[in-house]
Design a protein around this motif. Structure first.
Motif, mmCIF file in Angstrom:
data_model
loop_
_atom_site.group_PDB
_atom_site.id
_atom_site.type_symbol
_atom_site.label_atom_id
_atom_site.label_comp_id
_atom_site.label_asym_id
_atom_site.label_seq_id
_atom_site.Cartn_x
_atom_site.Cartn_y
_atom_site.Cartn_z
ATOM 1 N N ALA A 273 -7.193 36.619 12.833
ATOM 2 C CA ALA A 273 -7.813 37.190 11.635
ATOM 3 C C ALA A 273 -7.681 36.244 10.447
ATOM 4 N N GLN A 274 -6.532 35.598 10.309
ATOM 5 C CA GLN A 274 -6.322 34.679 9.193
ATOM 6 C C GLN A 274 -7.260 33.476 9.278
ATOM 7 N N SER A 277 -10.743 34.448 8.339
ATOM 8 C CA SER A 277 -10.910 35.007 6.991
ATOM 9 C C SER A 277 -11.215 33.954 5.942
#
Length: 487
Positions: A273-274, A277
């Motif tokens: 997710a990081q 993002s």
């Protein structure tokens, strides 16, 4: 009103296309040797006679001679002549084009005063090993560094000299995380402590070392992210260090933790997710004026990590694929698709995956299960992860019936495939020659069924790539070849 016909819009490109036309008569080849705006493409022809080659060398136009030096069909005697040319760029081109040259050519150039010539010799796998080994003593470290990066299978005495070279750049090239050739060389075991202690070779040495706990902890604090990246892939990485590197500020380091088999799923999901993002490349490029150096570096690292994530393939997933068929990560599913022992329902599911890379990977590893309908669907939905000329239809040729239907497809990318049917009906050929999309017209411009009238009209096409392709069509009427060669 003048009776003089206007010059073609893309004259230089037309001449370039004509220069590569395999049906070009010899007298026109001689005529094109006098043309100075096509950057010498006529000199790359494989059918040049000795008289033509001699004239090119005598004219001594830079681009003509440079192209001649790159010509892989050039007779050896002429290569030897060009090896003495006063222009170092031409001597360097001789090395590039000399795939099948005898050792005497390379030996003559080993002591060339120009750096580029010796660098190309260091890169070339065609240089005999005994001659190439002499470059380990070249006075310029750039040549030695090039040798280290490109000659990964050099004899051990040569690699030892490169690994212990006094110049940092040479040692870094000899013990690196990336080489220009595969497989990666393995350093001699007795040199590993020295290579691990040296900041310029440390990253490249990590994968070859057996690390104790203290050394691993020391490497985890290294300011060089390349060292931490290599440590993050280390098979026996202690759990505390794995968890520590999972929070590394550099996303290219955390990506390596994401890819580990022993990483907890919650950690893997957080890292994924990081990485995703971050601000997309097209957005942050517009903000270059307001980003400071540190912010720009962070954005660049994030973009690189996203690119690496897209092409990441995990051997441990491929070995045991079934638990990861429904993974939320496209790279895991693509790794599953690399397996050669998947059940038919799994193959069918991956051929219909939402990600183009997964569908394409599965198709390439299940060739016997790809029918024309599936091949067309895979190609139609293909979305490459980086710019490439390859497309699935190159590996899965479509039958003529499909290609003829695609000639009227709403998508120009699919219409581009229709000319692959060499027996395409003339009415469809003419339709494609008048297509509103220039990429379609370019694809049909070399078709053998293209009527002469339509072909000659493409010489005046608004797109230079279309006009160039038309000029290279062997069926171009001779009078038009003569006209272009005489302009």
């Amino acid at each position: 009103m003048s009776d003089v016909a206007p010059l073609p819009v893309h004259l230089d490109k037309l001449v370039e296309g004509l220069a590569g036309n395999p049906a070009l008569p010899p007298e026109l080849i001689f005529r094109l040797l006098a043309y100075r705006k096509g950057l010498g493409s006529v000199a790359k022809r494989p059918d040049l006679t000795d008289d033509m080659i001699a004239e090119i060398i005598a004219v001594d136009d830079h681009w003509l001679v440079h192209s001649l030096a790159l010509n892989r069909s050039l007779p050896h005697a002429f290569r030897m002549t060009l090896a003495e040319h006063p222009d170092p760029a031409i001597r360097a081109a001789v090395v590039i084009g000399a795939d099948d040259a005898p050792g005497e050519l390379f030996e003559r150039l080993l002591g060339d005063p120009d750096l580029r010539v010796r660098e190309y010799l260091a890169e070339s796998d065609h240089v005999p090993a005994d001659l190439r080994a002499r470059l380990v003593a070249d006075p310029d470290p750039k040549v030695r560094a090039t040798l280290a990066q490109w000659w990964t299978q050099a004899p051990e005495p040569v690699r030892r000299l490169l690994l212990t070279d006094p110049e940092d750049a040479v040692r870094a090239g000899a013990c690196a995380t990336y080489y220009r050739r595969l497989p990666h060389p393995v350093p001699p075991a007795e040199l590993l402590p020295e290579l691990l202690a040296d900041p310029v070779t440390r990253a490249g040495a990590v994968r070859h070392c057996t690390l104790d706990a203290d050394t691993a902890r020391w490497l985890a604090d290294d300011p060089d992210e390349e060292v931490r990246k290599e440590l993050a892939e280390y098979p026996d990485l202690p759990t505390p260090l794995r968890d520590m590197l999972a929070e590394d500020p550099n996303p290219r380091v955390t990506l390596r933790i994401f890819a580990r088999q022993d990483t907890p799923e919650s950690t893997r999901a957080t890292i994924h997710a990081q990485i995703l993002s971050g601000v997309p490349l097209v957005d942050w490029l517009t903000d270059l004026q307001v980003l400071d150096d540190d912010a720009l570096e962070r954005q660049l690292m994030s973009e690189l990590a996203r690119g690496e994530l897209r092409v990441l393939r995990l051997p441990w997933v491929t070995v045991d694929p079934l638990p990861y068929v429904d993974s939320p990560y496209a790279c895991f599913r693509a790794s599953v698709a690399l397996s050669d022992c998947l059940p038919a329902p799994v193959v069918a599911r991956l051929l219909d995956d939402e990600e183009s890379s997964v569908r394409t990977t599965m198709a390439l590893h299940a060739r016997d299960r790809i029918d024309p309908a599936t091949a067309e669907r895979i190609d139609r939905s293909y979305r490459p992860e980086k710019r490439t000329r390859w497309r699935p239809a190159d590996d899965f040729p479509l039958p003529s019936g499909v290609l003829r239907r695609l000639a009227t497809d709403p998508d120009p990318r699919m219409r581009q495939l229709a000319p692959r049917d060499l027996d395409l009906p003339v009415e469809l050929v003419r339709r494609l020659a008048a297509d509103p999309d220039h990429t379609v017209r370019r694809a049909i411009a070399t078709h053998p069924q293209l009527p002469a009238r339509d072909l000659t009209q493409l010489l005046d096409d608004s797109s230079e790539s279309v006009a160039t392709a038309a000029a290279g069509n062997p069926n171009l009427p001779p009078q038009h070849m003569h006209r272009l060669a005489g302009l």
